[in-house]
Design an enzyme around this catalytic site. Sequence first.
Site, PDB file in Angstrom:
ATOM      1  CG  ASP A   1      -1.938   1.116   1.173  1.00  0.00           C
ATOM      2  OD1 ASP A   1      -3.091   0.837   0.809  1.00  0.00           O
ATOM      3  OD2 ASP A   1      -1.575   2.267   1.472  1.00  0.00           O
TER       4      ASP A   1
ATOM      5  CG  ASP B   1      -2.899   3.476  -2.398  1.00  0.00           C
ATOM      6  OD1 ASP B   1      -3.894   2.748  -2.269  1.00  0.00           O
ATOM      7  OD2 ASP B   1      -2.364   4.071  -1.456  1.00  0.00           O
ATOM      8  CD  GLU B   2      -5.553  -0.973  -0.980  1.00  0.00           C
ATOM      9  OE1 GLU B   2      -5.788  -1.926  -0.244  1.00  0.00           O
ATOM     10  OE2 GLU B   2      -5.847   0.200  -0.709  1.00  0.00           O
TER      11      GLU B   2
HETATM   12  N1  DCP Z   1      -8.702   8.419  -1.662  1.00  0.00           N
HETATM   13  C1  DCP Z   1      -9.790   9.251  -1.937  1.00  0.00           C
HETATM   14  N2  DCP Z   1     -10.835   9.345  -1.051  1.00  0.00           N
HETATM   15  C2  DCP Z   1     -10.833   8.616   0.099  1.00  0.00           C
HETATM   16  C3  DCP Z   1      -9.749   7.754   0.375  1.00  0.00           C
HETATM   17  C4  DCP Z   1      -8.691   7.682  -0.520  1.00  0.00           C
HETATM   18  O1  DCP Z   1      -9.794   9.915  -2.983  1.00  0.00           O
HETATM   19  N3  DCP Z   1     -11.863   8.716   0.968  1.00  0.00           N
HETATM   20  C5  DCP Z   1      -7.567   8.375  -2.605  1.00  0.00           C
HETATM   21  C6  DCP Z   1      -6.471   9.331  -2.172  1.00  0.00           C
HETATM   22  C7  DCP Z   1      -5.410   8.436  -1.578  1.00  0.00           C
HETATM   23  C8  DCP Z   1      -5.602   7.152  -2.333  1.00  0.00           C
HETATM   24  O2  DCP Z   1      -6.982   7.078  -2.669  1.00  0.00           O
HETATM   25  O3  DCP Z   1      -4.107   8.990  -1.749  1.00  0.00           O
HETATM   26  C9  DCP Z   1      -5.188   5.928  -1.526  1.00  0.00           C
HETATM   27  O4  DCP Z   1      -5.988   5.816  -0.376  1.00  0.00           O
HETATM   28  P1  DCP Z   1      -5.441   5.265   0.992  1.00  0.00           P
HETATM   29  O5  DCP Z   1      -6.616   4.962   1.839  1.00  0.00           O
HETATM   30  O6  DCP Z   1      -4.458   4.169   0.752  1.00  0.00           O
HETATM   31  O7  DCP Z   1      -4.722   6.530   1.674  1.00  0.00           O
HETATM   32  P2  DCP Z   1      -3.332   7.214   1.387  1.00  0.00           P
HETATM   33  O8  DCP Z   1      -2.484   6.418   0.446  1.00  0.00           O
HETATM   34  O9  DCP Z   1      -3.554   8.618   0.995  1.00  0.00           O
HETATM   35  O10 DCP Z   1      -2.663   7.237   2.829  1.00  0.00           O
HETATM   36  P3  DCP Z   1      -2.002   6.043   3.683  1.00  0.00           P
HETATM   37  O11 DCP Z   1      -0.554   6.438   3.797  1.00  0.00           O
HETATM   38  O12 DCP Z   1      -2.698   6.057   4.991  1.00  0.00           O
HETATM   39  O13 DCP Z   1      -2.204   4.765   2.921  1.00  0.00           O
HETATM   40 CA    CA Z   2      -2.186   4.201   0.725  1.00  0.00          CA
HETATM   41 CA    CA Z   3      -4.870   2.091  -0.204  1.00  0.00          CA
END
Ligand code: DCP
Ligand code: CA
Ligand code: CA
Length: 357
Positions: free
Chosen positions: A12, A110-111
């Site tokens: 992730d 992203d995963e």
């Molecule tokens: N995303 C979005 N709306 C949300 C959750 C996520 O648009 N409610 C998008 C933005 C994030 C991406 O999806 O960058 C990946 O989501 P993640 O939940 O994996 O969160 P992040 O990668 O941003 O943070 P983390 O470091 O906690 O994984």
């Molecule tokens: Ca993420």
């Molecule tokens: Ca994710």
Amino acid sequence: MSRKTRIIFHLDMDHFYTAIEERENPTLRDKAVVVGADPKQGHGRGVVATSNYKAREAGVRSGMPISRAWRLCPEAVYLPPNFPLYIKSSNEVMDIAKGYADKFEQWGIDEAFLDVSERARNFEEAEDLAKRLKAEVKEKQHLTASIGIGPNKLVAKIASDFHKPDGLTVVRENEVEAFLAPLPVRKLLWVGRKTEAKLKPLGIETIGDLARFDPAVLNEMFGVMGVQMHLMARGIENSEVEQRTGVKSISHETTFEEDTDDSKEVLAALDALSEDVAKETAEQQLFFKTVTVKVRYENFETHTYAKSLPFQTNRTQDLRKTARELLSVHLEPGRKVRLLGVRASNFVSGQKQKTLL
Ligand code: DCP
Ligand code: CA
Ligand code: CA
């Protein structure tokens, strides 16, 4: 016959959208950064897509109203999402990750899950492999990833979230129960806030509490879901790592204000539909092969016409051109059209476009 232990990774990316923005613009690096809707000085509508860890310290979270984020962290840099860039980076990361997997399954932008049971003989080798994967992503993409390693997808997924950012958490088969037990039940996939609230009065707050609970009572209360939850709490989960697209088709339709036989109007509507469909497929990182056009005439007679391309694509122009071709061949001149639809299907997810050149 004893079954060989599987070794599964869950990868992730860390604060994905904002990490990409920071990479593109290093002056952002020491600032709080939020990607999402325009905050309009606190009057904006819409939500936060994500924020970097500095903004999270101020309480900003994904999915929160952007106006609230603004109140919590007015000094942050607020950026609109740049989806084409995020999808490009996502595809590049996924391409790197695929090189480390016997079986691969993308699970969101992203995963991904990787089954490495063939190439890693044990968890030590798997850990080395994960370090190399993280290093390659960092070197080539200038992004950090967190990886969880476990004997199944459930444990791997929870493990990747255990240490973030830039984490690597290994949970061997004999460590699963001890690893899961102290974590809040919410960490189990599909246990949402509502279920959490129903479990609390039963004295179930951690995964360990749930694992020790009588499955018959859970079954009575939650049906099949209850049984499933109890298995998950014990770290039992057997699903294969395999690429699936889930979405079968994406389509948009429009009904004309007034039935029309004006070919210009019909074509303009068709192009707009093609653009909507292409945008949505790109957002979902899907690549289609089949285009279908639907025409309903004023007497409600409805026809669909489909064409499959010899390649996968997500380009708007491929969709628009194919839809136009289909319509120009099949539209019956002089008949008034009531409704038009465009559909993309036959998806492959997260794969690079294969051109015919
Ligand atoms: N995303 C979005 N709306 C949300 C959750 C996520 O648009 N409610 C998008 C933005 C994030 C991406 O999806 O960058 C990946 O989501 P993640 O939940 O994996 O969160 P992040 O990668 O941003 O943070 P983390 O470091 O906690 O994984
Ligand atoms: Ca993420
Ligand atoms: Ca994710």
